[in-house]
Motif scaffolding. Structure first.
Motif, mmCIF file in Angstrom:
data_model
loop_
_atom_site.group_PDB
_atom_site.id
_atom_site.type_symbol
_atom_site.label_atom_id
_atom_site.label_comp_id
_atom_site.label_asym_id
_atom_site.label_seq_id
_atom_site.Cartn_x
_atom_site.Cartn_y
_atom_site.Cartn_z
ATOM 1 N N VAL A 1 -56.314 -4.815 -5.814
ATOM 2 C CA VAL A 1 -57.651 -4.657 -5.221
ATOM 3 C C VAL A 1 -57.643 -5.080 -3.744
ATOM 4 C CG1 VAL A 1 -60.068 -5.314 -5.399
ATOM 5 C CG2 VAL A 1 -58.710 -4.979 -7.475
ATOM 6 N N PRO A 2 -57.201 -6.321 -3.391
ATOM 7 C CA PRO A 2 -57.105 -6.651 -1.959
ATOM 8 C C PRO A 2 -56.156 -5.728 -1.198
ATOM 9 C CG PRO A 2 -56.954 -8.643 -3.291
ATOM 10 C CD PRO A 2 -56.855 -7.488 -4.231
ATOM 11 N N LEU A 3 -55.082 -5.257 -1.886
ATOM 12 C CA LEU A 3 -54.141 -4.354 -1.218
ATOM 13 C C LEU A 3 -54.831 -3.051 -0.812
ATOM 14 C CD1 LEU A 3 -51.186 -3.718 -0.422
ATOM 15 C CD2 LEU A 3 -50.891 -2.753 -2.712
ATOM 16 N N VAL A 4 -55.654 -2.500 -1.695
ATOM 17 C CA VAL A 4 -56.360 -1.253 -1.391
ATOM 18 C C VAL A 4 -57.339 -1.451 -0.240
ATOM 19 C CG1 VAL A 4 -58.035 0.406 -2.292
ATOM 20 C CG2 VAL A 4 -56.071 -0.258 -3.677
ATOM 21 N N PHE A 5 -58.088 -2.547 -0.258
ATOM 22 C CA PHE A 5 -59.049 -2.786 0.815
ATOM 23 C C PHE A 5 -58.341 -3.072 2.143
ATOM 24 C CE2 PHE A 5 -62.021 -3.795 -2.735
ATOM 25 C CZ PHE A 5 -62.974 -2.840 -2.421
ATOM 26 N N ALA A 6 -57.172 -3.727 2.099
ATOM 27 C CA ALA A 6 -56.417 -3.965 3.336
ATOM 28 C C ALA A 6 -55.929 -2.658 3.938
ATOM 29 C CB ALA A 6 -55.234 -4.896 3.054
ATOM 30 N N LEU A 7 -55.452 -1.735 3.098
ATOM 31 C CA LEU A 7 -55.005 -0.440 3.609
ATOM 32 C C LEU A 7 -56.183 0.416 4.060
ATOM 33 C CD1 LEU A 7 -52.256 0.449 0.969
ATOM 34 C CD2 LEU A 7 -51.895 -0.241 3.349
ATOM 35 N N ARG A 8 -57.326 0.242 3.420
ATOM 36 C CA ARG A 8 -58.480 1.088 3.705
ATOM 37 C C ARG A 8 -59.236 0.631 4.953
ATOM 38 N NH1 ARG A 8 -61.768 4.625 0.724
ATOM 39 N NH2 ARG A 8 -64.014 4.435 0.999
ATOM 40 N N TYR A 9 -59.429 -0.687 5.104
ATOM 41 C CA TYR A 9 -60.261 -1.203 6.188
ATOM 42 C C TYR A 9 -59.543 -2.187 7.115
ATOM 43 C CZ TYR A 9 -64.179 0.736 3.541
ATOM 44 O OH TYR A 9 -65.031 1.584 2.901
ATOM 45 N N GLY A 10 -58.358 -2.648 6.768
ATOM 46 C CA GLY A 10 -57.647 -3.574 7.637
ATOM 47 C C GLY A 10 -57.440 -4.932 6.984
ATOM 48 N N SER A 11 -56.728 -5.809 7.713
ATOM 49 C CA SER A 11 -56.305 -7.092 7.164
ATOM 50 C C SER A 11 -57.484 -8.005 6.840
ATOM 51 C CB SER A 11 -55.352 -7.781 8.146
ATOM 52 O OG SER A 11 -55.964 -7.919 9.416
ATOM 53 N N LEU A 12 -58.526 -8.005 7.664
ATOM 54 C CA LEU A 12 -59.661 -8.901 7.418
ATOM 55 C C LEU A 12 -60.357 -8.568 6.101
ATOM 56 C CD1 LEU A 12 -61.225 -9.236 10.985
ATOM 57 C CD2 LEU A 12 -59.760 -10.846 9.775
ATOM 58 N N SER A 13 -60.510 -7.287 5.813
ATOM 59 C CA SER A 13 -61.135 -6.892 4.552
ATOM 60 C C SER A 13 -60.269 -7.289 3.371
ATOM 61 C CB SER A 13 -61.383 -5.380 4.543
ATOM 62 O OG SER A 13 -61.999 -4.983 3.338
ATOM 63 N N GLY A 14 -58.941 -7.122 3.489
ATOM 64 C CA GLY A 14 -58.041 -7.524 2.412
ATOM 65 C C GLY A 14 -58.053 -9.025 2.180
ATOM 66 N N LEU A 15 -58.041 -9.807 3.264
ATOM 67 C CA LEU A 15 -58.086 -11.261 3.113
ATOM 68 C C LEU A 15 -59.413 -11.710 2.497
ATOM 69 C CD1 LEU A 15 -56.430 -12.417 6.456
ATOM 70 C CD2 LEU A 15 -55.461 -12.526 4.157
ATOM 71 N N PHE A 16 -60.507 -11.059 2.857
ATOM 72 C CA PHE A 16 -61.799 -11.391 2.269
ATOM 73 C C PHE A 16 -61.781 -11.142 0.761
ATOM 74 C CE2 PHE A 16 -66.183 -9.933 1.184
ATOM 75 C CZ PHE A 16 -66.785 -11.165 1.235
ATOM 76 N N SER A 17 -61.179 -10.030 0.334
ATOM 77 C CA SER A 17 -61.063 -9.750 -1.101
ATOM 78 C C SER A 17 -60.179 -10.785 -1.779
ATOM 79 C CB SER A 17 -60.496 -8.345 -1.306
ATOM 80 O OG SER A 17 -60.338 -8.057 -2.678
ATOM 81 N N GLY A 18 -59.065 -11.203 -1.116
ATOM 82 C CA GLY A 18 -58.206 -12.238 -1.688
ATOM 83 C C GLY A 18 -58.918 -13.569 -1.815
ATOM 84 N N GLY B 1 -49.569 -12.894 -3.330
ATOM 85 C CA GLY B 1 -50.629 -11.911 -3.154
ATOM 86 C C GLY B 1 -51.177 -11.878 -1.746
ATOM 87 N N PHE B 2 -51.374 -13.078 -1.154
ATOM 88 C CA PHE B 2 -51.880 -13.112 0.217
ATOM 89 C C PHE B 2 -50.863 -12.535 1.199
ATOM 90 C CE2 PHE B 2 -55.130 -16.271 -1.135
ATOM 91 C CZ PHE B 2 -56.227 -15.638 -0.576
ATOM 92 N N LEU B 3 -49.569 -12.833 1.007
ATOM 93 C CA LEU B 3 -48.539 -12.271 1.894
ATOM 94 C C LEU B 3 -48.516 -10.746 1.807
ATOM 95 C CD1 LEU B 3 -45.549 -14.764 1.491
ATOM 96 C CD2 LEU B 3 -47.077 -14.499 3.449
ATOM 97 N N LEU B 4 -48.602 -10.216 0.588
ATOM 98 C CA LEU B 4 -48.622 -8.757 0.412
ATOM 99 C C LEU B 4 -49.846 -8.146 1.099
ATOM 100 C CD1 LEU B 4 -47.478 -6.208 -0.958
ATOM 101 C CD2 LEU B 4 -48.894 -6.773 -2.948
ATOM 102 N N THR B 5 -50.999 -8.810 0.971
ATOM 103 C CA THR B 5 -52.223 -8.303 1.595
ATOM 104 C C THR B 5 -52.125 -8.332 3.114
ATOM 105 O OG1 THR B 5 -53.501 -9.089 -0.304
ATOM 106 C CG2 THR B 5 -54.720 -8.617 1.726
ATOM 107 N N ILE B 6 -51.570 -9.422 3.671
ATOM 108 C CA ILE B 6 -51.435 -9.530 5.127
ATOM 109 C C ILE B 6 -50.517 -8.441 5.667
ATOM 110 C CG2 ILE B 6 -50.518 -10.981 6.979
ATOM 111 C CD1 ILE B 6 -51.532 -13.402 5.410
ATOM 112 N N VAL B 7 -49.381 -8.184 4.985
ATOM 113 C CA VAL B 7 -48.450 -7.142 5.444
ATOM 114 C C VAL B 7 -49.128 -5.772 5.402
ATOM 115 C CG1 VAL B 7 -46.307 -5.946 4.903
ATOM 116 C CG2 VAL B 7 -46.383 -8.431 4.813
#
Length: 461
Positions: free
Chosen positions: A73-90, A121-127
């Motif tokens: 879920v955070p991975l999809v949001f990070a790819l869709r909207y960027g790192s800040l959105s992915g970190l927020f989901s995480g 999970g956070f490292l994967l989302t940040i990348v």
């Protein structure tokens, strides 16, 4: 009985395949504002966690599974909207663990904090977010460059069409026409250069009379388009004028597709107009519509209607270019309008997308071999570059606009030019005493930057 028109339907500028690809890209990575992004990330993450809680109430984050599925879920949001959105989901997942799973007693999945689960999970989302941010920026820059190149291509195509029609008229209708196309272009430039922009289409009455004389219009009216809405009153009219009928099928077709429509293209549908001509700029933005009810039968031809739309488009582009040219000419009054317009457009491109362009000013001494170097430099001008040359008492000045060129582009151009001059004249720019000054073009007073470079060349001899 209204005369028929023989101009074939114009092709759509965007194909169905291009539209499908564009819609798919917008679906996968939409361009939305931050409040919408935060809301979608919050609701999407909580919805998935709620579904997992329904499946496994004791382990809604699926920490006991063999694969960290919840981090998709955070991975999809990070790819869709960027790192800040992915970190927020995480962070939402982390909050769920502390609220739901941390109080769970052993040997339940909760209780002991799963360090590796969250760190990985956070490292994967940040990348993934870093990858998305990098490519989003690159795509934005490429879109800005493509818009700029498309704008220049549109202007070049319009000028090429005017040149072709001019040659045909010189061969066929020169004696019968009261004006040449050069006179028409000059007249439209003067009318569009007026700075009284309180009106939507200033000097439209004079422009309509001029194009009516050249294209043989008898009854026609121009209606302005402001904010996407067609005005109820005509800006200018010829003859008795045309009544505005918003439900007319020809007018609706013109407003929908922004293309020239005439009687033959309506199939069996009836219209009170003979032709509807869109008045649009080089970016395909509609600024007005010309409604035609009467014109001679022989004048209803593809070339005549196309010329009419091109002349009106030239006038519309001139209106939008007037304020850009003024930004430069208020600091450099002698700057030619095409150079001033291009300089202002490049400054606007840098402001909107961050893509840099450069301004190069060279002062050639007005004696010796430097004059030959100046002439060779003019002959070596590249297609995308724009050159302005003038002479002073002590030097010949060359102003060169280098679109989409940063520091490396300027260095490469000077090295290439110096190499050509060295092979032909056995001397380079420095050896001939040529002063070279360069600067980046930005949106902060581009005319003032040009004036500053010219002042540095004033005393060069």
């Amino acid at each position: 009985m209204q005369p028929e028109s023989y101009a074939p339907a114009q092709p759509r500028r965007t194909t169905d395949v291009t539209r499908s690809v564009w819609r798919l890209g917008r679906l996968l990575a939409p361009s939305v504002k931050w409040p919408v992004t935060i809301l979608e990330t919050l609701l999407g993450t909580l919805l998935v966690v709620g579904f997992c809680y329904w499946l496994r109430p004791a382990d809604p984050l699926l920490t006991g599974a063999g694969f960290p599925w919840i981090w998709l879920v955070p991975l999809v949001f990070a790819l869709r909207y960027g790192s800040l959105s992915g970190l927020f989901s995480g962070m939402l997942l982390l909050g769920v663990w502390f609220m739901v799973m941390a109080p769970a007693p052993a040997p339940a999945p909760g209780g002991v904090f799963p360090t590796l689960f969250f760190v990985g999970g956070f490292l994967l989302t940040i990348v993934a977010g870093y990858f998305s941010d990098i490519w989003s920026t690159r795509i934005k820059h490429m879109q800005g460059v493509n818009d700029y190149v498309s704008d220049r291509l549109s202007v070049l195509t319009s000028n090429h069409y005017l040149l072709r029609v001019s040659h045909e008229r010189l061969e066929q209708e020169l004696l019968a026409q009261p004006f040449t196309l050069r006179d028409a272009v000059g007249f439209l430039q003067r009318q569009s250069a007026v700075q009284g922009m309180d009106e939507a289409l200033p000097n439209m009455s004079s422009v309509l009379e001029f194009v009516a004389l050249n294209c043989q219009l008898e009854t026609a009216s121009v209606y302005a388009v402001t904010g996407g809405q067609l005005s109820a009153q005509a800006v200018a009219s010829i003859g008795n004028g045309c009544r505005l009928n918003p439900d007319d099928p020809m007018l609706r077709e013109t407003l929908e597709h922004r293309m020239l429509v005439h009687l033959q293209e309506l199939d069996s549908r009836e219209s009170e107009y003979l032709a509807c001509v869109p008045m649009k700029n080089s970016r395909d933005e509609l600024r007005g519509v010309l409604l035609i009810q009467r014109m001679p039968f022989l004048a209803v031809s593809k070339d005549n209607l196309q010329l009419l739309m091109t002349l009106l488009g030239y006038y519309i582009n001139g209106l939008e270019s007037a304020h850009l040219i003024g930004r430069v000419q208020q600091h450099v009054p002698g700057c030619p309008a095409p150079v001033a317009l291009e300089l202002a457009r490049l400054a606007q491109l840098q402001f909107e997308t961050g893509v840099r362009s450069s301004l190069l000013v060279m002062a050639f001494p007005a004696s010796g071999v430097a004059e030959s170097l100046h002439d060779e430099m003019v002959r070596q001008q590249r297609l995308m570059d724009m050159l302005w040359t003038f002479s002073t008492e002590r030097a010949r000045i060359a102003v060169m606009l280098l679109p989409l060129a940063g520091n490396k582009g300027v260095d490469g151009y000077l090295m290439r030019l110096d190499d050509i001059l060295m092979r032909q004249f056995n001397t380079g720019l420095a050896g001939a005493g040529v002063a070279v000054h360069a600067a980046h073009i930005d949106n902060n007073q581009p005319g003032e930057a040009l004036a500053g470079l010219l002042r540095r060349c004033e005393d060069h001899g």
